[in-house]
Design a protein around this motif. Structure first.
Motif, PDB file in Angstrom:
ATOM      1  N   LEU A   6       3.346   3.911  -0.804  1.00  0.00           N
ATOM      2  CA  LEU A   6       2.907   4.568   0.421  1.00  0.00           C
ATOM      3  C   LEU A   6       2.437   5.990   0.119  1.00  0.00           C
ATOM      4  O   LEU A   6       3.163   6.770  -0.494  1.00  0.00           O
ATOM      5  CB  LEU A   6       4.044   4.644   1.436  1.00  0.00           C
ATOM      6  CG  LEU A   6       4.445   3.386   2.205  1.00  0.00           C
ATOM      7  CD1 LEU A   6       4.949   2.282   1.284  1.00  0.00           C
ATOM      8  CD2 LEU A   6       5.514   3.739   3.241  1.00  0.00           C
ATOM      9  N   GLN A   7       1.234   6.321   0.558  1.00  0.00           N
ATOM     10  CA  GLN A   7       0.762   7.708   0.519  1.00  0.00           C
ATOM     11  C   GLN A   7       0.931   8.268   1.935  1.00  0.00           C
ATOM     12  O   GLN A   7       0.148   7.976   2.833  1.00  0.00           O
ATOM     13  CB  GLN A   7      -0.692   7.790   0.052  1.00  0.00           C
ATOM     14  CG  GLN A   7      -1.166   9.215  -0.194  1.00  0.00           C
ATOM     15  CD  GLN A   7      -2.577   9.289  -0.736  1.00  0.00           C
ATOM     16  OE1 GLN A   7      -3.290   8.291  -0.801  1.00  0.00           O
ATOM     17  NE2 GLN A   7      -2.999  10.482  -1.124  1.00  0.00           N
ATOM     18  N   ALA A  11       1.762   3.032   9.687  1.00  0.00           N
ATOM     19  CA  ALA A  11       1.180   4.161  10.419  1.00  0.00           C
ATOM     20  C   ALA A  11       2.270   5.032  11.027  1.00  0.00           C
ATOM     21  O   ALA A  11       2.181   6.267  11.008  1.00  0.00           O
ATOM     22  CB  ALA A  11       0.229   3.656  11.502  1.00  0.00           C
ATOM     23  N   GLN A  12       3.316   4.417  11.572  1.00  0.00           N
ATOM     24  CA  GLN A  12       4.437   5.178  12.108  1.00  0.00           C
ATOM     25  C   GLN A  12       5.080   6.053  11.030  1.00  0.00           C
ATOM     26  O   GLN A  12       5.556   7.158  11.307  1.00  0.00           O
ATOM     27  CB  GLN A  12       5.466   4.224  12.720  1.00  0.00           C
ATOM     28  CG  GLN A  12       6.863   4.783  12.933  1.00  0.00           C
ATOM     29  CD  GLN A  12       6.894   6.006  13.837  1.00  0.00           C
ATOM     30  OE1 GLN A  12       5.941   6.310  14.550  1.00  0.00           O
ATOM     31  NE2 GLN A  12       8.012   6.729  13.808  1.00  0.00           N
ATOM     32  N   VAL A  19      -1.132   6.934   5.371  1.00  0.00           N
ATOM     33  CA  VAL A  19      -2.576   6.836   5.562  1.00  0.00           C
ATOM     34  C   VAL A  19      -3.170   5.777   4.643  1.00  0.00           C
ATOM     35  O   VAL A  19      -3.964   4.937   5.068  1.00  0.00           O
ATOM     36  CB  VAL A  19      -3.239   8.209   5.321  1.00  0.00           C
ATOM     37  CG1 VAL A  19      -4.765   8.082   5.248  1.00  0.00           C
ATOM     38  CG2 VAL A  19      -2.844   9.180   6.429  1.00  0.00           C
ATOM     39  N   THR A  20      -2.763   5.815   3.355  1.00  0.00           N
ATOM     40  CA  THR A  20      -3.318   4.881   2.373  1.00  0.00           C
ATOM     41  C   THR A  20      -2.212   4.074   1.722  1.00  0.00           C
ATOM     42  O   THR A  20      -1.396   4.631   0.980  1.00  0.00           O
ATOM     43  CB  THR A  20      -4.105   5.637   1.280  1.00  0.00           C
ATOM     44  OG1 THR A  20      -5.011   6.556   1.873  1.00  0.00           O
ATOM     45  CG2 THR A  20      -4.864   4.660   0.403  1.00  0.00           C
ATOM     46  N   ALA A  64      -8.539   0.456   3.556  1.00  0.00           N
ATOM     47  CA  ALA A  64      -7.535   1.510   3.603  1.00  0.00           C
ATOM     48  C   ALA A  64      -8.197   2.835   3.968  1.00  0.00           C
ATOM     49  O   ALA A  64      -9.189   3.224   3.349  1.00  0.00           O
ATOM     50  CB  ALA A  64      -6.828   1.641   2.259  1.00  0.00           C
ATOM     51  N   PRO A  65      -7.651   3.560   4.942  1.00  0.00           N
ATOM     52  CA  PRO A  65      -8.156   4.905   5.227  1.00  0.00           C
ATOM     53  C   PRO A  65      -7.847   5.842   4.067  1.00  0.00           C
ATOM     54  O   PRO A  65      -6.935   5.601   3.266  1.00  0.00           O
ATOM     55  CB  PRO A  65      -7.378   5.317   6.488  1.00  0.00           C
ATOM     56  CG  PRO A  65      -6.825   4.047   7.051  1.00  0.00           C
ATOM     57  CD  PRO A  65      -6.597   3.149   5.876  1.00  0.00           C
ATOM     58  N   ARG A  66      -8.579   6.941   4.000  1.00  0.00           N
ATOM     59  CA  ARG A  66      -8.374   7.924   2.942  1.00  0.00           C
ATOM     60  C   ARG A  66      -8.072   9.290   3.569  1.00  0.00           C
ATOM     61  O   ARG A  66      -8.651   9.636   4.619  1.00  0.00           O
ATOM     62  CB  ARG A  66      -9.605   8.037   2.038  1.00  0.00           C
ATOM     63  CG  ARG A  66     -10.085   6.721   1.432  1.00  0.00           C
ATOM     64  CD  ARG A  66      -9.025   5.969   0.641  1.00  0.00           C
ATOM     65  NE  ARG A  66      -8.419   6.733  -0.417  1.00  0.00           N
ATOM     66  CZ  ARG A  66      -8.898   6.854  -1.656  1.00  0.00           C
ATOM     67  NH1 ARG A  66     -10.030   6.247  -1.989  1.00  0.00           N
ATOM     68  NH2 ARG A  66      -8.242   7.549  -2.572  1.00  0.00           N
ATOM     69  N   PRO A  67      -7.235  10.075   2.936  1.00  0.00           N
ATOM     70  CA  PRO A  67      -6.876  11.385   3.478  1.00  0.00           C
ATOM     71  C   PRO A  67      -7.916  12.438   3.119  1.00  0.00           C
ATOM     72  O   PRO A  67      -7.643  13.418   2.416  1.00  0.00           O
ATOM     73  CB  PRO A  67      -5.524  11.661   2.821  1.00  0.00           C
ATOM     74  CG  PRO A  67      -5.603  10.964   1.499  1.00  0.00           C
ATOM     75  CD  PRO A  67      -6.421   9.725   1.759  1.00  0.00           C
ATOM     76  N   ARG A  68      -9.120  12.250   3.621  1.00  0.00           N
ATOM     77  CA  ARG A  68     -10.245  13.132   3.325  1.00  0.00           C
ATOM     78  C   ARG A  68     -10.970  13.472   4.621  1.00  0.00           C
ATOM     79  O   ARG A  68     -10.834  12.746   5.619  1.00  0.00           O
ATOM     80  CB  ARG A  68     -11.208  12.454   2.342  1.00  0.00           C
ATOM     81  CG  ARG A  68     -10.597  12.158   0.971  1.00  0.00           C
ATOM     82  CD  ARG A  68     -11.536  11.329   0.107  1.00  0.00           C
ATOM     83  NE  ARG A  68     -12.797  11.995  -0.130  1.00  0.00           N
ATOM     84  CZ  ARG A  68     -13.016  12.884  -1.101  1.00  0.00           C
ATOM     85  NH1 ARG A  68     -12.028  13.198  -1.940  1.00  0.00           N
ATOM     86  NH2 ARG A  68     -14.193  13.436  -1.270  1.00  0.00           N
ATOM     87  N   PRO A  69     -11.729  14.549   4.643  1.00  0.00           N
ATOM     88  CA  PRO A  69     -12.462  14.911   5.858  1.00  0.00           C
ATOM     89  C   PRO A  69     -13.308  13.767   6.380  1.00  0.00           C
ATOM     90  O   PRO A  69     -13.960  13.051   5.606  1.00  0.00           O
ATOM     91  CB  PRO A  69     -13.329  16.089   5.394  1.00  0.00           C
ATOM     92  CG  PRO A  69     -12.568  16.705   4.269  1.00  0.00           C
ATOM     93  CD  PRO A  69     -11.912  15.550   3.560  1.00  0.00           C
ATOM     94  N   GLY A  70     -13.294  13.576   7.682  1.00  0.00           N
ATOM     95  CA  GLY A  70     -14.067  12.518   8.312  1.00  0.00           C
ATOM     96  C   GLY A  70     -13.347  11.192   8.430  1.00  0.00           C
ATOM     97  O   GLY A  70     -13.860  10.265   9.035  1.00  0.00           O
ATOM     98  N   ALA A  71     -12.170  11.057   7.833  1.00  0.00           N
ATOM     99  CA  ALA A  71     -11.384   9.809   7.856  1.00  0.00           C
ATOM    100  C   ALA A  71     -12.165   8.623   7.293  1.00  0.00           C
ATOM    101  O   ALA A  71     -12.273   7.569   7.928  1.00  0.00           O
ATOM    102  CB  ALA A  71     -10.888   9.497   9.266  1.00  0.00           C
TER     103      ALA A  71
END
Length: 286
Positions: free
Chosen positions: A46-47, A98-99, A103-104, A228-235
């Motif tokens: 988990l990130q 998510a809870q 994020v990734t 998978a979403p990424r923890p970067r600007p713009g999602a």
């Protein structure tokens, strides 16, 4: 009944686009039917983020304390014991991630029933410079070389800066064999394209050449899975491609986001990687 209580739903995780923890929760719920085939039965690292993604996060392998009893896990050996990794095997578990502010979810290239037998080989194409055209060319060259060896390549923009070329495998070789094969393949490909590609780990020795990274094929290594979403600007979201999309000059590594990737899938009529498991081949001798 499985329920996931979402706390702090209005916590803003991507401030630049105003996306919240609720948006992440809802996204995992919506994308689950397409994402689950790519993560099911694969141990997850988990990130996690306790605030906005720009504030920094942390990685967690062991299942967080207080997890619901219905969250499945896999025991992964480590020196001196085991790690109990989450298995993201259903929609509710994705939403529970998510809870947790995950994020990734990074996943193994093998499944929990045979951790020593990968069913994915991953070549990570990450540029030294901001030159995505070179990444696309490398992916096409990589795919052609894999096809020459009787394998079927699949491509995914990572939501970061590069492309993953992924090969589905029959589980006939152990992880060290797969790792060795990937290293030898990368060395051969770099030798065929010495001005553009390299296997040199040290950045100061690469010049402008693109690094063929096969490190994710080692024991207990993880990769970013599709959707998978990424923890970067713009999602941005890691997004599978149709192979021919690598020819598109407008393709970007972070071109689809939490807000737009579902529309893409609707326009395509489904997941471009829906047939990836059926394309598995035995890894040939090098």
């Amino acid at each position: 009944m499985r329920t996931v209580k979402l706390t702090h739903p209005d916590r803003v995780m991507w401030p630049d686009v105003g996306l919240t923890k609720r948006d992440l929760y809802d996204y995992f719920g919506a994308v689950a039917p397409l994402m689950l085939p790519h993560v099911k039965d694969r141990p997850v690292s988990l990130q996690r983020f306790r605030g906005a993604v720009g504030d920094g996060g942390f990685f967690q392998k062991e299942i967080p304390k207080g997890a619901p009893s219905w969250v499945q896990t896999a025991e992964v050996p480590k020196r001196g014991g085991v790690v109990h990794h989450v298995l993201a095997n259903d929609r509710e578990t994705l939403q529970w991630l998510a809870q947790q502010g995950c994020v990734t979810p990074h996943v193994f290239t093998s499944r929990a029933d045979r951790l020593d037998r990968p069913d994915r080989l991953v070549i990570d194409l990450d540029p030294s410079e901001d030159d995505f055209a070179a990444v696309r060319r490398a992916a096409l060259a990589c795919g052609a070389a894999l096809c020459d060896r009787g394998l079927e390549p699949f491509a995914m923009v990572t939501g970061s800066r590069g492309i993953h070329v992924v090969v589905p495998l029959k589980r006939t070789r152990d992880v060290l064999d797969v790792q060795a094969w990937a290293r030898a393949f990368a060395a051969d490909l770099a030798a065929e394209h010495p001005d553009e590609l390299t296997t040199e780990f040290r950045k100061n020795k690469r010049d402008d050449r693109l690094y063929l990274d096969v490190a994710r094929n080692g024991p207990a290594q993880t990769v970013v899975p599709p959707y998978a979403p990424r923890p970067r600007p713009g999602a941005p979201v890691a997004t599978p491609l149709r192979w021919e999309e690598l020819e598109d000059d407008t393709l970007r590594p972070d071109g689809w986001t939490l807000r737009t990737v579902l529309d893409r899938l609707s326009d395509l009529g489904g997941d471009p990687w829906s047939g990836i498991a059926k394309a598995a081949r035995a890894l040939p001798k090098h």
